[in-house]
Design a protein around this motif. Structure first.
Motif, PDB file in Angstrom:
ATOM      1  N   PHE A  44       0.830  -1.202   0.000  1.00 32.58           N
ATOM      2  CA  PHE A  44       0.000   0.000   0.000  1.00 32.58           C
ATOM      3  C   PHE A  44       0.871   1.261   0.000  1.00 32.58           C
ATOM      4  O   PHE A  44       0.562   2.232  -0.691  1.00 32.58           O
ATOM      5  CB  PHE A  44      -0.927   0.005   1.215  1.00 32.58           C
ATOM      6  N   VAL A  45       1.958   1.218   0.775  1.00 38.23           N
ATOM      7  CA  VAL A  45       2.861   2.374   0.823  1.00 38.23           C
ATOM      8  C   VAL A  45       3.585   2.535  -0.505  1.00 38.23           C
ATOM      9  O   VAL A  45       3.738   3.655  -1.020  1.00 38.23           O
ATOM     10  CB  VAL A  45       3.859   2.213   1.987  1.00 38.23           C
ATOM     11  N   GLU A  46       4.044   1.425  -1.074  1.00 37.49           N
ATOM     12  CA  GLU A  46       4.675   1.475  -2.390  1.00 37.49           C
ATOM     13  C   GLU A  46       3.732   2.072  -3.426  1.00 37.49           C
ATOM     14  O   GLU A  46       4.124   2.893  -4.265  1.00 37.49           O
ATOM     15  CB  GLU A  46       5.085   0.068  -2.824  1.00 37.49           C
ATOM     16  N   ASN A  47       2.490   1.644  -3.366  1.00 40.32           N
ATOM     17  CA  ASN A  47       1.489   2.124  -4.324  1.00 40.32           C
ATOM     18  C   ASN A  47       1.286   3.632  -4.190  1.00 40.32           C
ATOM     19  O   ASN A  47       1.131   4.346  -5.194  1.00 40.32           O
ATOM     20  CB  ASN A  47       0.174   1.385  -4.076  1.00 40.32           C
ATOM     21  N   ALA A  48       1.303   4.120  -2.928  1.00 40.84           N
ATOM     22  CA  ALA A  48       1.114   5.552  -2.696  1.00 40.84           C
ATOM     23  C   ALA A  48       2.237   6.373  -3.319  1.00 40.84           C
ATOM     24  O   ALA A  48       1.995   7.416  -3.954  1.00 40.84           O
ATOM     25  CB  ALA A  48       1.023   5.831  -1.201  1.00 40.84           C
ATOM     26  N   PHE A  49       3.476   5.907  -3.190  1.00 39.86           N
ATOM     27  CA  PHE A  49       4.593   6.646  -3.768  1.00 39.86           C
ATOM     28  C   PHE A  49       4.662   6.477  -5.289  1.00 39.86           C
ATOM     29  O   PHE A  49       5.163   7.362  -5.992  1.00 39.86           O
ATOM     30  CB  PHE A  49       5.908   6.186  -3.131  1.00 39.86           C
ATOM     31  N   LYS A  50       4.172   5.355  -5.777  1.00 43.49           N
ATOM     32  CA  LYS A  50       4.212   5.125  -7.222  1.00 43.49           C
ATOM     33  C   LYS A  50       3.256   6.044  -7.963  1.00 43.49           C
ATOM     34  O   LYS A  50       3.588   6.589  -9.031  1.00 43.49           O
ATOM     35  CB  LYS A  50       3.889   3.659  -7.509  1.00 43.49           C
ATOM     36  N   PHE A  51       2.032   6.231  -7.407  1.00 36.73           N
ATOM     37  CA  PHE A  51       1.007   6.982  -8.125  1.00 36.73           C
ATOM     38  C   PHE A  51       0.718   8.358  -7.526  1.00 36.73           C
ATOM     39  O   PHE A  51       0.000   9.141  -8.133  1.00 36.73           O
ATOM     40  CB  PHE A  51      -0.300   6.176  -8.161  1.00 36.73           C
ATOM     41  N   GLY A  52       1.250   8.651  -6.329  1.00 35.93           N
ATOM     42  CA  GLY A  52       0.866   9.883  -5.641  1.00 35.93           C
ATOM     43  C   GLY A  52       1.879  11.004  -5.716  1.00 35.93           C
ATOM     44  O   GLY A  52       1.729  11.990  -4.989  1.00 35.93           O
ATOM     45  N   ILE A  53       2.906  10.864  -6.543  1.00 33.15           N
ATOM     46  CA  ILE A  53       3.951  11.890  -6.640  1.00 33.15           C
ATOM     47  C   ILE A  53       4.016  12.437  -8.063  1.00 33.15           C
ATOM     48  O   ILE A  53       3.987  11.662  -9.031  1.00 33.15           O
ATOM     49  CB  ILE A  53       5.319  11.317  -6.220  1.00 33.15           C
ATOM     50  N   HIS A  54       4.092  13.752  -8.172  1.00 28.78           N
ATOM     51  CA  HIS A  54       4.225  14.425  -9.470  1.00 28.78           C
ATOM     52  C   HIS A  54       5.397  15.392  -9.393  1.00 28.78           C
ATOM     53  O   HIS A  54       5.593  16.063  -8.375  1.00 28.78           O
ATOM     54  CB  HIS A  54       2.933  15.165  -9.832  1.00 28.78           C
ATOM     55  N   SER A  55       6.182  15.448 -10.442  1.00 31.02           N
ATOM     56  CA  SER A  55       7.398  16.270 -10.427  1.00 31.02           C
ATOM     57  C   SER A  55       7.111  17.762 -10.404  1.00 31.02           C
ATOM     58  O   SER A  55       7.981  18.555  -9.998  1.00 31.02           O
ATOM     59  CB  SER A  55       8.264  15.935 -11.648  1.00 31.02           C
ATOM     60  N   GLU A  56       5.902  18.183 -10.832  1.00 30.07           N
ATOM     61  CA  GLU A  56       5.615  19.604 -10.918  1.00 30.07           C
ATOM     62  C   GLU A  56       4.419  20.040 -10.084  1.00 30.07           C
ATOM     63  O   GLU A  56       4.255  21.234  -9.815  1.00 30.07           O
ATOM     64  CB  GLU A  56       5.369  19.988 -12.381  1.00 30.07           C
ATOM     65  N   THR A  57       3.589  19.139  -9.680  1.00 29.29           N
ATOM     66  CA  THR A  57       2.354  19.479  -8.974  1.00 29.29           C
ATOM     67  C   THR A  57       2.482  19.159  -7.493  1.00 29.29           C
ATOM     68  O   THR A  57       3.070  18.145  -7.103  1.00 29.29           O
ATOM     69  CB  THR A  57       1.163  18.694  -9.563  1.00 29.29           C
ATOM     70  N   HIS A  58       1.918  20.064  -6.688  1.00 29.91           N
ATOM     71  CA  HIS A  58       1.889  19.807  -5.248  1.00 29.91           C
ATOM     72  C   HIS A  58       1.022  18.571  -4.957  1.00 29.91           C
ATOM     73  O   HIS A  58      -0.037  18.389  -5.561  1.00 29.91           O
ATOM     74  CB  HIS A  58       1.334  21.017  -4.497  1.00 29.91           C
ATOM     75  N   SER A  59       1.493  17.780  -4.024  1.00 31.53           N
ATOM     76  CA  SER A  59       0.742  16.580  -3.651  1.00 31.53           C
ATOM     77  C   SER A  59       0.986  16.270  -2.187  1.00 31.53           C
ATOM     78  O   SER A  59       1.953  16.768  -1.581  1.00 31.53           O
ATOM     79  CB  SER A  59       1.142  15.386  -4.520  1.00 31.53           C
ATOM     80  N   ALA A  60       0.133  15.430  -1.637  1.00 29.69           N
ATOM     81  CA  ALA A  60       0.241  15.041  -0.230  1.00 29.69           C
ATOM     82  C   ALA A  60      -0.131  13.572  -0.076  1.00 29.69           C
ATOM     83  O   ALA A  60      -1.132  13.109  -0.625  1.00 29.69           O
ATOM     84  CB  ALA A  60      -0.653  15.907   0.647  1.00 29.69           C
ATOM     85  N   ILE A  61       0.695  12.849   0.659  1.00 31.82           N
ATOM     86  CA  ILE A  61       0.448  11.438   0.966  1.00 31.82           C
ATOM     87  C   ILE A  61       0.307  11.318   2.481  1.00 31.82           C
ATOM     88  O   ILE A  61       1.176  11.766   3.233  1.00 31.82           O
ATOM     89  CB  ILE A  61       1.590  10.536   0.467  1.00 31.82           C
ATOM     90  N   THR A  62      -0.782  10.720   2.897  1.00 33.45           N
ATOM     91  CA  THR A  62      -1.036  10.548   4.331  1.00 33.45           C
ATOM     92  C   THR A  62      -1.132   9.056   4.642  1.00 33.45           C
ATOM     93  O   THR A  62      -1.913   8.329   4.021  1.00 33.45           O
ATOM     94  CB  THR A  62      -2.330  11.249   4.759  1.00 33.45           C
TER      95      THR A  62
ATOM     96  N   PHE B   5      -4.514   3.309   7.406  1.00 34.93           N
ATOM     97  CA  PHE B   5      -5.166   4.247   6.491  1.00 34.93           C
ATOM     98  C   PHE B   5      -4.102   4.878   5.601  1.00 34.93           C
ATOM     99  O   PHE B   5      -3.033   5.290   6.083  1.00 34.93           O
ATOM    100  CB  PHE B   5      -5.905   5.336   7.273  1.00 34.93           C
ATOM    101  N   CYS B   6      -4.396   4.956   4.320  1.00 35.90           N
ATOM    102  CA  CYS B   6      -3.469   5.564   3.372  1.00 35.90           C
ATOM    103  C   CYS B   6      -4.282   6.271   2.287  1.00 35.90           C
ATOM    104  O   CYS B   6      -5.212   5.678   1.720  1.00 35.90           O
ATOM    105  CB  CYS B   6      -2.550   4.520   2.750  1.00 35.90           C
ATOM    106  N   ILE B   7      -3.919   7.523   2.030  1.00 33.89           N
ATOM    107  CA  ILE B   7      -4.577   8.291   0.981  1.00 33.89           C
ATOM    108  C   ILE B   7      -3.505   9.012   0.169  1.00 33.89           C
ATOM    109  O   ILE B   7      -2.576   9.594   0.733  1.00 33.89           O
ATOM    110  CB  ILE B   7      -5.608   9.285   1.559  1.00 33.89           C
ATOM    111  N   ASN B   8      -3.632   8.927  -1.124  1.00 32.92           N
ATOM    112  CA  ASN B   8      -2.677   9.593  -2.005  1.00 32.92           C
ATOM    113  C   ASN B   8      -3.393  10.026  -3.288  1.00 32.92           C
ATOM    114  O   ASN B   8      -4.382   9.409  -3.704  1.00 32.92           O
ATOM    115  CB  ASN B   8      -1.520   8.666  -2.345  1.00 32.92           C
ATOM    116  N   PRO B   9      -2.901  11.093  -3.912  1.00 34.31           N
ATOM    117  CA  PRO B   9      -3.494  11.529  -5.176  1.00 34.31           C
ATOM    118  C   PRO B   9      -3.071  10.631  -6.336  1.00 34.31           C
ATOM    119  O   PRO B   9      -2.120   9.841  -6.218  1.00 34.31           O
ATOM    120  CB  PRO B   9      -2.944  12.953  -5.343  1.00 34.31           C
ATOM    121  N   CYS B  10      -3.775  10.734  -7.437  1.00 39.02           N
ATOM    122  CA  CYS B  10      -3.437  10.018  -8.670  1.00 39.02           C
ATOM    123  C   CYS B  10      -3.278  11.053  -9.782  1.00 39.02           C
ATOM    124  O   CYS B  10      -4.168  11.892  -9.983  1.00 39.02           O
ATOM    125  CB  CYS B  10      -4.515   9.009  -9.039  1.00 39.02           C
ATOM    126  N   PHE B  11      -2.201  10.960 -10.516  1.00 36.03           N
ATOM    127  CA  PHE B  11      -1.898  11.986 -11.512  1.00 36.03           C
ATOM    128  C   PHE B  11      -1.918  11.423 -12.924  1.00 36.03           C
ATOM    129  O   PHE B  11      -1.082  10.576 -13.268  1.00 36.03           O
ATOM    130  CB  PHE B  11      -0.512  12.596 -11.236  1.00 36.03           C
TER     131      PHE B  11
END
Length: 370
Positions: A281-299, A312-318
Motif C-alpha cells: 500500500f505504501v509502495e502504491n502511494a509513492f508510485k502513483f501519488g507523486i508528481h514532479s511539478e504538482t503539489h501533492s500530499a500522501i497521508t 489508512f493511506c490516501i494519495n493523489p493520482c496523476f
C-alpha cells in the motif's frame, strides 16, 4: 505443526483415553451388578471362580477389540480382503465360545450337587445342569457381546481412518499455504528492491549528498527483510520502524512540494503482525501519488485499538493511463489481498476506493491474542 493444533490433538488424546477406560470399566463390572438369578445362591468360592473366569474372557475380548481396531479393520479398509476378515472374526468367536464352555463345564463339575439340587425346583436349571455345552441363552449372549465388540471397534477404526485422512489433507493444505506465502513474499521483495535501486541511481546521477544515507537506509531495510521478514510474524513496532525507513528513503528523491505525513502512536512491544503486509500500500502511494511539478500530499496512519489494527493511506493520482490506474489489480495489491485472506481469514476488512483524483485504502485487522 501449529501450537493450537498440537494442543487440540493432546486434549483429544486424553479424552479418548478416558472414554476407553470408562467404557471398559462399565463393561467388566456390569454383569456382576446385575447377576443372573441362578447365580445368586452360588457358594462364595464358586462365585469367585466365576468372576475370575468372566474377567479372563473380558480381557480376551478387549484384546480382540484392539486387534480389530488397529489391525483387522484398517487392513480391510486398505486391502478390501473381506473373506479373510470374516474368517479371522469367526475364529475369534469360536475361541470365546470354547473358553466359556470349558469354564462352565469346570464350574458344573465342582458344583454338580448344587445344580442337581436347584434343578428340582426349576426345570430351566435342570436343562442347564444336564447340558454338556453352553446353553442357547449363553451362546446367544456370547455372540451378541462379540458382535458389539467388533461393531464398536470397527466403527472407531473407520472414524480414525477418516480423521487421519482429514488431518493428512489439512497438512497438505497447510504446507501448500506456507509455500504460497513464501512465494508471495519473494514477489514483493524484488519489486521493492527494483524501485529502491532506481532511487539510488537517481541520487547518484544528481551527485546528491544523500546518496550515502540512502545506501545505509537500504542496508537496514534489506537486513530486516533477510533476517526478520522470513519469520511467520514480527513485532508490529519493528514493522513500523521498517516502514519509517522505507518512507525516509523515498523522501530523499521527492521534491519539496510533496508532503508526506506518517502518523503512528507508541505501540505495545508484544503485538505481532505478518511481515511486509503493509508495504504494497505504501509502495502504491509513492508510485502513483507523486508528481514532479504538482503539489501533492500522501497521508499514512497506523492506529492500534485493543486488538484491532487500523491502517489508512490516501494519495493523489496523476494523469495515469487507464492500464496503469491503481484500481487494486496490480501485482503488489493482489499479493497483499491474497496474504490477508491466508493470514487473517474472516478477521480483516479491506476497503479500497479509487477515483480519478485519489486512491484511499482502509484496512482493519483483528490481531491474535498473545
Amino acid at each position: 505443526m501449529p501450537l493450537d493444533r498440537a494442543l487440540h490433538l493432546h486434549v483429544l488424546l486424553n479424552f479418548k483415553i478416558w472414554i476407553h477406560l470408562t467404557g471398559w470399566a462399565a463393561f467388566i463390572v456390569s454383569p456382576f451388578l446385575f447377576p443372573l438369578p441362578f447365580l445368586k445362591p452360588l457358594p462364595a468360592y464358586a462365585f469367585q471362580y466365576l468372576v475370575y473366569s468372566r474377567i479372563g474372557i473380558d480381557l480376551l475380548l478387549m484384546g480382540i477389540f484392539y486387534f480389530n481396531l488397529f489391525r483387522l479393520t484398517p487392513r480391510l479398509i486398505s486391502h478390501n480382503n473381506t473373506l479373510s476378515f470374516i474368517l479371522i472374526l469367526f475364529g475369534f468367536l469360536m475361541l470365546i465360545i470354547v473358553i466359556d464352555s470349558f469354564s462352565f463345564i469346570f464350574l458344573k463339575k465342582h458344583l454338580q450337587g448344587f445344580f442337581l439340587e436347584v434343578s428340582k425346583i426349576d426345570p430351566i436349571r435342570k436343562d442347564l445342569a444336564s447340558s454338556r455345552f453352553l446353553s442357547p441363552p449363553q451362546l446367544i449372549t456370547n455372540i451378541i457381546v462379540f458382535a458389539l465388540i467388533i461393531l464398536v471397534s470397527s466403527l472407531l477404526a473407520v472414524l480414525d481412518d477418516r480423521l487421519r485422512q482429514k488431518a493428512y489433507s489439512q497438512d497438505i493444505i497447510y504446507e501448500k499455504v506456507k509455500s504460497e506465502l513464501a512465494i508471495l513474499k519473494l514477489q514483493i521483495s524484488p519489486h521493492f528492491l527494483f524501485n529502491t535501486l532506481n532511487n539510488i541511481r537517481w541520487l547518484t546521477r544528481t551527485k546528491s549528498d544523500q546518496a550515502e544515507k540512502s545506501i545505509i537506509e537500504l542496508s537496514d531495510i534489506l537486513r530486516y527483510m533477510l533476517y526478520q521478514a522470513v519469520h511467520e510474524q514480527v513485532y508490529l513496532r519493528e514493522e513500523i520502524n521498517y516502514l519509517t525507513k522505507y518512507i525516509n528513503l523515498q523522501k530523499l528523491r521527492i521534491s519539496p512540494h510533496v508532503k508526506i505525513d506518517f502518523f503512528h502512536e507508541a505501540l505495545p512491544g508484544h503485538i505481532k503482525i505478518e511481515p511486509l503486509l503493509l508495504l504494497p500500500f505504501v509502495e502504491n502511494a509513492f508510485k502513483f501519488g507523486i508528481h514532479s511539478e504538482t503539489h501533492s500530499a500522501i497521508t499514512i496512519a497506523i492506529q492500534l485499538t485493543d486488538k484491532e489494527l487500523f491502517f489508512f493511506c490516501i494519495n493523489p493520482c496523476f494523469d495515469l493511463p487507464s492500464h496503469e490506474f491503481p484500481n487494486g489489480s496490480g501485482l503488489g495489491l493482489q499479493n497483499v489481498k491474497r496474504r490477508l485472506d491466508l493470514y487473517y481469514p474472516m478477521k480483516h476488512s479491506l476497503l479500497i476506493e479509487s477515483t480519478l483524483s485519489q486512491f484511499i485504502v482502509n484496512l482493519r485487522i483483528t490481531l491474535a491474542n498473545e
